[in-house]
Design an enzyme around this catalytic site. Structure first.
Site, PDB file in Angstrom:
ATOM      1  N   THR A  27      28.949 -52.027 107.803  1.00 42.78           N
ATOM      2  CA  THR A  27      30.272 -53.554 107.092  1.00 42.78           C
ATOM      3  C   THR A  27      30.269 -54.813 107.743  1.00 42.78           C
ATOM      4  OG1 THR A  27      31.190 -53.194 108.773  1.00 42.78           O
ATOM      5  CG2 THR A  27      31.713 -51.742 107.822  1.00 42.78           C
ATOM      6  N   ASP A  28      30.696 -55.578 106.816  1.00 45.88           N
ATOM      7  CA  ASP A  28      30.658 -57.279 107.144  1.00 45.88           C
ATOM      8  C   ASP A  28      31.682 -57.261 107.997  1.00 45.88           C
ATOM      9  OD1 ASP A  28      33.245 -57.101 106.155  1.00 45.88           O
ATOM     10  OD2 ASP A  28      32.643 -58.278 103.903  1.00 45.88           O
ATOM     11  N   ALA A  29      32.281 -58.596 108.743  1.00 51.00           N
ATOM     12  CA  ALA A  29      33.128 -59.016 109.587  1.00 51.00           C
ATOM     13  C   ALA A  29      34.146 -58.840 109.554  1.00 51.00           C
ATOM     14  CB  ALA A  29      32.754 -60.559 109.785  1.00 51.00           C
ATOM     15  N   VAL A  32      34.067 -54.570 105.482  1.00 55.15           N
ATOM     16  CA  VAL A  32      34.096 -53.737 104.050  1.00 55.15           C
ATOM     17  C   VAL A  32      32.900 -53.474 104.281  1.00 55.15           C
ATOM     18  CG1 VAL A  32      34.134 -53.959 102.098  1.00 55.15           C
ATOM     19  CG2 VAL A  32      36.356 -55.222 103.604  1.00 55.15           C
TER      20      VAL A  32
END
Length: 149
Positions: A27-29, A32
């Site tokens: 995921t991103d920060a 997601v």
């Protein structure tokens, strides 16, 4: 490739599904899933689909000079997956040609479609990466799933 990758469904019993948990590294920060990570999830499901069909990819390479590679993909991103989601990544064989396969893949969370893809796979000689026919002994393992309406 043409067509809508989301149109193919494969709830039939001949399709294959592989469970995937979304980890932090996927995921991103914001938690997601990165778009490219869905491709990795689908790759893993395709490998497990082949294993479940009794096909050893490294054995095919060593004994028959054969590898399968992604030639083209159509991907329809519909909704995001998030950190800790439990996903189901499915594979269904739509077509088996002389030197290629066409697969439908879906990534779902609790029955909700997140990503749909149509994947064209090419058969190549491992020694020179040139196209080759799929050997006759593999064909019984590569019977297309009937498409669901």
């Amino acid at each position: 490739m043409t067509g809508n990758p989301g149109r193919e469904t494969h709830s039939d019993p001949l399709s294959f599904a592989w469970p995937v948990r979304v980890y932090w590294e996927d995921t991103d920060a914001g938690g997601v899933v990165y778009h490219a990570q869905y491709l990795a999830f689908m790759e893993r499901a395709r490998s497990e689909w082949m294993r479940a069909a009794g096909l050893d990819q490294d054995g095919l390479r060593r004994a028959h000079d054969l590898v399968f590679v992604v030639r083209a993909m159509e991907v329809d991103f519909r909704a995001p997956a998030r950190l800790d989601d439990q996903l189901s990544v499915s594979v269904a064989l739509l077509e088996c040609g002389g030197a290629s396969l066409v697969l439908a893949q879906r990534i779902e969370r609790a029955g909700t479609l997140l990503v749909a893809a149509k994947v064209k796979i090419a058969a190549l000689r491992a020694s020179d990466f040139r196209p080759c026919r799929i050997p006759a002994f593999l064909l019984p393992h590569l019977t297309p799933s009937p498409e669901s309406p």
